[in-house]
Design a protein around this motif. Structure first.
Motif, PDB file in Angstrom:
ATOM      1  N   UNK A 141      23.616 -23.873 -22.792  1.00  0.00           N
ATOM      2  CA  UNK A 141      22.441 -23.005 -22.682  1.00  0.00           C
ATOM      3  C   UNK A 141      22.182 -22.613 -21.236  1.00  0.00           C
ATOM      4  N   UNK A 142      22.332 -23.583 -20.331  1.00  0.00           N
ATOM      5  CA  UNK A 142      22.073 -23.328 -18.910  1.00  0.00           C
ATOM      6  C   UNK A 142      23.115 -22.405 -18.293  1.00  0.00           C
ATOM      7  N   UNK A 143      24.373 -22.579 -18.709  1.00  0.00           N
ATOM      8  CA  UNK A 143      25.461 -21.829 -18.097  1.00  0.00           C
ATOM      9  C   UNK A 143      25.753 -20.500 -18.774  1.00  0.00           C
ATOM     10  N   UNK A 144      25.283 -20.343 -19.999  1.00  0.00           N
ATOM     11  CA  UNK A 144      25.527 -19.093 -20.720  1.00  0.00           C
ATOM     12  C   UNK A 144      24.184 -18.500 -21.113  1.00  0.00           C
ATOM     13  N   UNK A 145      23.260 -18.511 -20.189  1.00  0.00           N
ATOM     14  CA  UNK A 145      21.917 -18.006 -20.462  1.00  0.00           C
ATOM     15  C   UNK A 145      21.913 -16.488 -20.338  1.00  0.00           C
ATOM     16  N   UNK A 146      22.336 -15.820 -21.416  1.00  0.00           N
ATOM     17  CA  UNK A 146      22.360 -14.365 -21.388  1.00  0.00           C
ATOM     18  C   UNK A 146      21.538 -13.825 -22.546  1.00  0.00           C
ATOM     19  N   UNK A 147      20.901 -12.712 -22.306  1.00  0.00           N
ATOM     20  CA  UNK A 147      20.065 -12.070 -23.311  1.00  0.00           C
ATOM     21  C   UNK A 147      20.805 -10.854 -23.856  1.00  0.00           C
ATOM     22  N   UNK A 148      21.128 -10.837 -25.150  1.00  0.00           N
ATOM     23  CA  UNK A 148      21.876  -9.700 -25.705  1.00  0.00           C
ATOM     24  C   UNK A 148      21.163  -8.371 -25.529  1.00  0.00           C
ATOM     25  N   UNK A 149      19.845  -8.427 -25.388  1.00  0.00           N
ATOM     26  CA  UNK A 149      19.078  -7.183 -25.220  1.00  0.00           C
ATOM     27  C   UNK A 149      19.282  -6.548 -23.848  1.00  0.00           C
ATOM     28  N   UNK A 150      19.890  -7.311 -22.923  1.00  0.00           N
ATOM     29  CA  UNK A 150      20.149  -6.783 -21.589  1.00  0.00           C
ATOM     30  C   UNK A 150      21.432  -5.948 -21.538  1.00  0.00           C
ATOM     31  N   UNK A 151      22.164  -5.902 -22.647  1.00  0.00           N
ATOM     32  CA  UNK A 151      23.452  -5.217 -22.665  1.00  0.00           C
ATOM     33  C   UNK A 151      23.371  -3.910 -23.443  1.00  0.00           C
ATOM     34  N   UNK A 152      24.112  -2.921 -22.996  1.00  0.00           N
ATOM     35  CA  UNK A 152      24.019  -1.584 -23.597  1.00  0.00           C
ATOM     36  C   UNK A 152      24.564  -1.534 -25.017  1.00  0.00           C
ATOM     37  N   UNK A 153      25.484  -2.458 -25.341  1.00  0.00           N
ATOM     38  CA  UNK A 153      25.995  -2.511 -26.715  1.00  0.00           C
ATOM     39  C   UNK A 153      26.552  -3.894 -27.013  1.00  0.00           C
ATOM     40  N   UNK A 154      26.851  -4.126 -28.288  1.00  0.00           N
ATOM     41  CA  UNK A 154      27.314  -5.440 -28.725  1.00  0.00           C
ATOM     42  C   UNK A 154      28.651  -5.819 -28.109  1.00  0.00           C
ATOM     43  N   UNK A 155      29.527  -4.837 -27.892  1.00  0.00           N
ATOM     44  CA  UNK A 155      30.851  -5.137 -27.345  1.00  0.00           C
ATOM     45  C   UNK A 155      30.755  -5.700 -25.934  1.00  0.00           C
ATOM     46  N   UNK A 156      29.919  -5.095 -25.092  1.00  0.00           N
ATOM     47  CA  UNK A 156      29.750  -5.592 -23.716  1.00  0.00           C
ATOM     48  C   UNK A 156      29.154  -6.991 -23.738  1.00  0.00           C
ATOM     49  N   UNK A 157      28.180  -7.202 -24.637  1.00  0.00           N
ATOM     50  CA  UNK A 157      27.553  -8.521 -24.771  1.00  0.00           C
ATOM     51  C   UNK A 157      28.584  -9.586 -25.114  1.00  0.00           C
ATOM     52  N   UNK A 158      29.412  -9.317 -26.122  1.00  0.00           N
ATOM     53  CA  UNK A 158      30.380 -10.318 -26.559  1.00  0.00           C
ATOM     54  C   UNK A 158      31.443 -10.597 -25.513  1.00  0.00           C
ATOM     55  N   UNK A 159      31.898  -9.592 -24.816  1.00  0.00           N
ATOM     56  CA  UNK A 159      32.914  -9.818 -23.784  1.00  0.00           C
ATOM     57  C   UNK A 159      32.350 -10.706 -22.686  1.00  0.00           C
ATOM     58  N   UNK A 160      31.112 -10.441 -22.270  1.00  0.00           N
ATOM     59  CA  UNK A 160      30.477 -11.253 -21.232  1.00  0.00           C
ATOM     60  C   UNK A 160      30.248 -12.677 -21.721  1.00  0.00           C
ATOM     61  N   UNK A 161      29.814 -12.809 -22.956  1.00  0.00           N
ATOM     62  CA  UNK A 161      29.574 -14.128 -23.547  1.00  0.00           C
ATOM     63  C   UNK A 161      30.846 -14.964 -23.571  1.00  0.00           C
ATOM     64  N   UNK A 162      31.934 -14.378 -24.047  1.00  0.00           N
ATOM     65  CA  UNK A 162      33.201 -15.107 -24.167  1.00  0.00           C
ATOM     66  C   UNK A 162      33.721 -15.528 -22.798  1.00  0.00           C
ATOM     67  N   UNK A 163      33.661 -14.618 -21.825  1.00  0.00           N
ATOM     68  CA  UNK A 163      34.143 -14.939 -20.483  1.00  0.00           C
ATOM     69  C   UNK A 163      33.329 -16.069 -19.860  1.00  0.00           C
ATOM     70  N   UNK A 164      32.002 -16.028 -20.020  1.00  0.00           N
ATOM     71  CA  UNK A 164      31.147 -17.073 -19.451  1.00  0.00           C
ATOM     72  C   UNK A 164      31.391 -18.416 -20.141  1.00  0.00           C
ATOM     73  N   UNK A 165      31.567 -18.380 -21.442  1.00  0.00           N
ATOM     74  CA  UNK A 165      31.803 -19.607 -22.203  1.00  0.00           C
ATOM     75  C   UNK A 165      33.085 -20.291 -21.731  1.00  0.00           C
ATOM     76  N   UNK A 166      34.164 -19.529 -21.641  1.00  0.00           N
ATOM     77  CA  UNK A 166      35.452 -20.090 -21.213  1.00  0.00           C
ATOM     78  C   UNK A 166      35.365 -20.618 -19.789  1.00  0.00           C
ATOM     79  N   UNK A 167      34.733 -19.859 -18.908  1.00  0.00           N
ATOM     80  CA  UNK A 167      34.617 -20.252 -17.509  1.00  0.00           C
ATOM     81  C   UNK A 167      33.807 -21.534 -17.363  1.00  0.00           C
ATOM     82  N   UNK A 168      32.695 -21.628 -18.105  1.00  0.00           N
ATOM     83  CA  UNK A 168      31.824 -22.797 -18.015  1.00  0.00           C
ATOM     84  C   UNK A 168      32.526 -24.057 -18.497  1.00  0.00           C
ATOM     85  N   UNK A 169      33.204 -23.965 -19.638  1.00  0.00           N
ATOM     86  CA  UNK A 169      33.896 -25.132 -20.179  1.00  0.00           C
ATOM     87  C   UNK A 169      35.048 -25.549 -19.272  1.00  0.00           C
TER      88      UNK A 169
END
Length: 203
Positions: free
Chosen positions: A74-102
């Motif tokens: 939660x602390x390392x992947x604290x992103x708000x989907x509403x801050x992204x222009x579309x779902x694709x950008x949100x998911x790409x950012x989410x996946x990259x942050x998740x992999x990087x954090x782990x």
């Protein structure tokens, strides 16, 4: 290698820091199962009686250490989907942050491996607590997927489980001929998972 930084009488905070560093060293070198009051006492130069007053037993000592990471994702992947222009950008950012954090947090890797392979009251409690934090995050993921053919939660479970496996294997070997310990390997992993997710976005 663990090194004490203090000379003379230590403050309560310094003792706690020494104890936590000692636990981290033991986990790194031997695994969480090797964390005992006696081992930590020797490494942190702290009397056993002092540790027993604070933690009572080995399990409480481990719990004190692992609780620092209860809200890691939660602390390392604290992103708000509403801050992204579309779902694709949100998911790409989410996946990259998740992999990087782990990948970068070795303490968290050790804790996750321990949770997966050791069945005890403490690991079950820790896993349940992590599930609670995951439930807080899941709505951000599921509301971006409008697909009647597949459960967003099941999709997230499969993808997350696969990520955990390839990332927590460490540098033992390649997997399916791919080296996920390299930057290019992790980039390929993120792009592949994103392509899978994209198939289910607003389908």
């Amino acid at each position: 290698m663990y090194k004490r930084r203090y000379l003379g009488r230590r403050t309560e905070k310094e003792i706690e820091q020494d104890v936590m560093r000692a636990i981290a060293t033991i986990i790194s070198e031997k695994g969480i199962s090797s964390v005992t009051i006696k081992e930590v006492s020797n490494l942190s130069k702290t009397d056993v009686i002092v540790l027993e007053r604070r933690f009572k037993n080995d399990e409480e000592l481990i719990k004190a250490y692992t609780s620092q990471f209860d809200y890691f994702l939660n602390d390392n992947i604290a992103i708000n989907p509403n801050d992204y222009k579309n779902a694709e950008v949100f998911f790409m950012n989410l996946i990259e942050k998740f992999i990087d954090a782990i990948y970068k947090n070795k303490d968290m890797q050790s804790i996750m491996v321990w949770e997966m392979y050791e069945n005890s009251s403490l690991t079950r409690k820790s896993a349940r607590k992590r599930e609670v934090t995951l439930k807080e995050f899941l709505p951000s993921f599921t509301k971006q997927i409008n697909n009647e053919k597949i459960s967003p939660r099941a999709l997230f479970a499969v993808l997350t489980g696969g990520l955990y496996y390839v990332l927590l294997r460490g540098n033992r070997s390649t997997f399916c001929g791919l080296d996920f310990s390299t930057k290019s390997g992790r980039k390929l992993l993120a792009e592949t998972i994103f392509k899978i997710v994209r198939q289910f976005i607003n389908e």
